[in-house]
Design an enzyme around this catalytic site. Structure first.
Site, short mmCIF file in Angstrom:
data_model
loop_
_atom_site.label_atom_id
_atom_site.label_comp_id
_atom_site.label_asym_id
_atom_site.label_seq_id
_atom_site.Cartn_x
_atom_site.Cartn_y
_atom_site.Cartn_z
CG HIS A 254 -2.00 -0.96 1.23
ND1 HIS A 254 -2.99 -0.99 2.18
CD2 HIS A 254 -2.27 -1.97 0.37
CE1 HIS A 254 -3.83 -1.98 1.90
NE2 HIS A 254 -3.41 -2.59 0.82
CE1 TYR B 11 -4.76 3.42 11.88
CE2 TYR B 11 -4.31 3.68 9.55
CZ TYR B 11 -4.00 3.12 10.76
OH TYR B 11 -2.94 2.25 10.87
N PRO C 160 -1.99 0.22 19.36
CG PRO C 160 -3.84 -1.16 19.01
CD PRO C 160 -3.10 -0.44 20.07
CE LYS D 141 5.59 3.50 13.14
NZ LYS D 141 5.53 2.98 11.80
CE1 TYR E 30 -0.19 3.79 9.95
CE2 TYR E 30 0.53 3.10 7.76
CZ TYR E 30 -0.30 2.95 8.85
OH TYR E 30 -1.24 1.96 8.86
P1 FAD Z 1 4.60 -11.71 21.19
O1 FAD Z 1 4.02 -11.76 19.84
O2 FAD Z 1 3.71 -11.45 22.34
O3 FAD Z 1 5.36 -13.08 21.41
C1 FAD Z 1 5.82 -13.49 22.68
C2 FAD Z 1 5.83 -15.00 22.73
O4 FAD Z 1 6.32 -15.43 23.99
C3 FAD Z 1 4.43 -15.59 22.59
O5 FAD Z 1 4.42 -16.60 21.60
C4 FAD Z 1 4.12 -16.12 23.98
O6 FAD Z 1 3.25 -17.24 23.94
C5 FAD Z 1 5.49 -16.48 24.47
N1 FAD Z 1 5.61 -16.52 25.93
C6 FAD Z 1 4.98 -15.76 26.85
N2 FAD Z 1 5.34 -16.13 28.08
C7 FAD Z 1 6.22 -17.13 27.95
C8 FAD Z 1 6.93 -17.93 28.86
N3 FAD Z 1 6.79 -17.78 30.18
N4 FAD Z 1 7.76 -18.88 28.38
C9 FAD Z 1 7.90 -19.05 27.05
N5 FAD Z 1 7.24 -18.33 26.13
C10 FAD Z 1 6.42 -17.38 26.57
N6 FAD Z 1 1.99 -4.32 15.47
C11 FAD Z 1 2.32 -3.81 14.25
O7 FAD Z 1 3.52 -3.60 14.01
N7 FAD Z 1 1.40 -3.53 13.29
C12 FAD Z 1 0.09 -3.74 13.49
O8 FAD Z 1 -0.71 -3.54 12.58
C13 FAD Z 1 -0.31 -4.21 14.79
N8 FAD Z 1 -1.62 -4.41 15.07
C14 FAD Z 1 -1.96 -5.00 16.24
C15 FAD Z 1 -3.30 -5.26 16.45
C16 FAD Z 1 -3.67 -5.87 17.64
C17 FAD Z 1 -5.13 -6.13 17.87
C18 FAD Z 1 -2.69 -6.26 18.61
C19 FAD Z 1 -3.08 -6.95 19.89
C20 FAD Z 1 -1.36 -6.01 18.40
C21 FAD Z 1 -0.98 -5.37 17.22
N9 FAD Z 1 0.35 -5.10 16.96
C22 FAD Z 1 0.69 -4.53 15.77
C23 FAD Z 1 1.38 -5.44 17.96
C24 FAD Z 1 2.11 -6.75 17.66
O9 FAD Z 1 1.18 -7.80 17.52
C25 FAD Z 1 3.11 -7.07 18.78
O10 FAD Z 1 3.90 -5.94 19.02
C26 FAD Z 1 4.00 -8.27 18.43
O11 FAD Z 1 3.29 -9.47 18.57
C27 FAD Z 1 5.25 -8.33 19.32
O12 FAD Z 1 5.98 -9.50 19.06
P2 FAD Z 1 6.82 -10.20 20.21
O13 FAD Z 1 7.46 -11.38 19.56
O14 FAD Z 1 7.67 -9.20 20.88
O15 FAD Z 1 5.76 -10.63 21.29
C1 DHB Z 2 -4.02 -3.23 11.47
C2 DHB Z 2 -3.69 -3.06 12.81
C3 DHB Z 2 -3.30 -1.82 13.25
O1 DHB Z 2 -2.95 -1.64 14.54
C4 DHB Z 2 -3.24 -0.74 12.39
O2 DHB Z 2 -2.86 0.47 12.86
C5 DHB Z 2 -3.57 -0.91 11.06
C6 DHB Z 2 -3.96 -2.18 10.60
C7 DHB Z 2 -4.41 -4.57 11.02
O3 DHB Z 2 -4.51 -5.47 11.86
O4 DHB Z 2 -4.64 -4.75 9.82
#
Ligand code: FAD
Ligand code: DHB
Length: 413
Positions: A92, A221, A313, A317, A405
């Protein structure tokens, strides 16, 4: 005995892995941060063991982010895991912000010299990373129980866990604390050695996936008097939508009809555009917070991704910050093994935090500009509309938004 190793690891490995073992880097958590860290280390010939407490299916099926910055896309392509992303990801060049019944476009690529975002579900990223990991044969333990970390200030820290009923003690040189916000790594740092900065918002997002072809080719948005809404997508046949709701909203209390009616009210614009409806196949509520833990290191434990920081979110980021962290961390660890120098490891926290705070600033600004606060103060709403009108009247303001962004290139020094 319950299977605990990922499927492509030979089954008999279950019986041969010693109760005590050693690796170079023990990684806690198989989310995007942990899996990418393992992938980058593997490419440098560095051993790791990834320990995850949930099942492989749970990790893959968890529906979360969808927007990849150029830096994340480049990283996946440059490290050999971008084939499916290239085929199925939706590039996009811009996105819309709707207010007062009209959609206004931010031409991100034109404003940033060609930078863009790519829509590709986090679960697809995780699937690609798990596949790449399993092809290396390096250990990836799912369903680990009682995970704990210790000896963090020694040269040989330990990760303890139980898998398939067998207790393991894994000694290593470094621990990658990639276990997300609710993990065990950050809480294992003594209180006196860590400072947290936090802001919890009085609202959350109700997110749905719907079997409906996206009715806009780019994200929308929306700031509306009834609250924020976001139109996104996952594929040419799946729409992803979010609604501002209470932080502890019960997603089950919303009928499909009420969800579509609220989405229609908040998103539809006077040019006749509205989201196409379809069967809702997934729903969930996420509370919103800003959180930073400083420093992102304690002895031989390095925090990366959501274990160190959470952004609301709205700026998309979180996943991208997690990727930027592990890109920097993997490079620093590789330099250590190549040269014995700890300079980049020593700089890791300070430099990763600089990017983190920039993302915090942007995510906070996007969130405050587009959500209605608790009591819905009419002054704030008028001020938000003025903010958006200014934004679209100023190329400088739009450029600033587009740059943040699209995201700055990842750095490893
Ligand atoms: P996580 O994905 O949380 O991974 C951590 C892992 O550790 C998990 O698999 C968990 O099960 C495991 N774990 C936890 N505790 C333990 C333990 N004790 N022992 C072993 N393993 C463990 N980010 C964006 O960049 N763009 C977006 O569009 C966006 N949209 C989002 C929309 C929503 C609704 C949400 C909830 C989040 C969004 N995010 C977005 C954020 C993004 O999903 C997170 O920042 C990302 O998952 C971070 O990755 P991570 O690997 O650091 O953590
Ligand atoms: C999505 C999630 C976000 O947090 C955002 O800012 C834009 C798109 C998504 O899940 O597609």
């Amino acid at each position: 005995m319950r299977r605990c190793y990922s499927r492509t690891v030979p089954a008999d490995l279950n019986y041969h892995v010693p109760v005590t073992s050693r690796t170079q880097v023990a990684i806690v958590g198989a989310g995007p941060a942990g899996l990418m860290l393992g992938h980058l280390l593997h490419r440098q010939g560095i051993d790791s063991v990834i320990v995850e407490n949930r099942s492989q299916q749970h990790v893959i099926e968890r529906v979360r982010a969808g927007v990849l910055e150029q830096g994340t896309v480049d990283l996946m392509n440059e490290t050999g895991i971008g084939q499916r992303l290239e085929r199925e990801g939706l590039r996009h060049d811009g996105f819309f912000i709707a207010f007062n019944g009209s959609r206004h476009r931010i031409d991100m690529a034109a404003l940033t010299g060609g930078r863009a975002i790519t829509i590709y579900g986090q679960n697809e990223v995780v699937k690609d990373l798990i596949e790449a990991r399993q092809a290396t044969g390096r250990p990836l333990v799912f369903e680990a129980e009682d995970v704990s970390v210790g000896g963090l200030r020694t040269a040989a820290p330990i990760v303890r866990f139980t898998a398939g009923g067998v207790a393991h003690e894994l000694t290593c040189d470094f621990i990658g604390g990639c276990d997300g916000f609710h993990g065990v790594c950050r809480p294992s740092i003594p209180d006196a050695a860590i400072r947290v900065f936090e802001r919890v918002y009085p609202f959350g997002w109700l997110g749905i996936l719907a079997e409906a072809p996206p009715s806009s080719s780019e994200l929308v948005y929306s700031l509306h008097e009834r609250g924020f809404a976001l139109f996104s997508m996952r594929s040419p046949s799946i729409t992803r939508l979010y609604l501002q709701c209470a932080h502890d909203e019960d997603a089950g209390a919303w009928s499909d009809e009420r969800i579509w009616s609220e989405l229609g009210a908040r998103l539809a614009t006077s040019d006749g555009w509205k989201p196409t409806e379809g069967p809702i196949v997934q729903r969930g509520v996420t509370g919103m917070r800003s959180f930073v833990a400083e420093p992102m290191r304690f002895g031989r434990l390095f925090l990366a991704g959501d274990s160190a920081h959470i952004v609301p979110p709205t700026g998309a980021k979180g996943l991208n910050l997690a990727m930027a962290d592990v890109y920097r961390l993997a490079f620093a660890i590789a330099e250590y093994y190549r040269t014995g120098r700890e300079r980049l490891l020593d700089l890791y926290s300070e430099r990763a935090l600089r990017r983190t705070w920039r993302a915090q600033r942007f995510s906070f600004w996007m969130t405050s500009m587009l959500h209605r606060d608790d009591g819905g103060n009419p002054f704030d709403y008028r001020r938000q509309i003025a903010d958006l009108e200014y934004l679209f009247s100023s190329r400088a303001a739009m450029t600033s938004l587009a740059e943040s962004y699209a995201g700055a290139p990842f750095e490893n020094r």
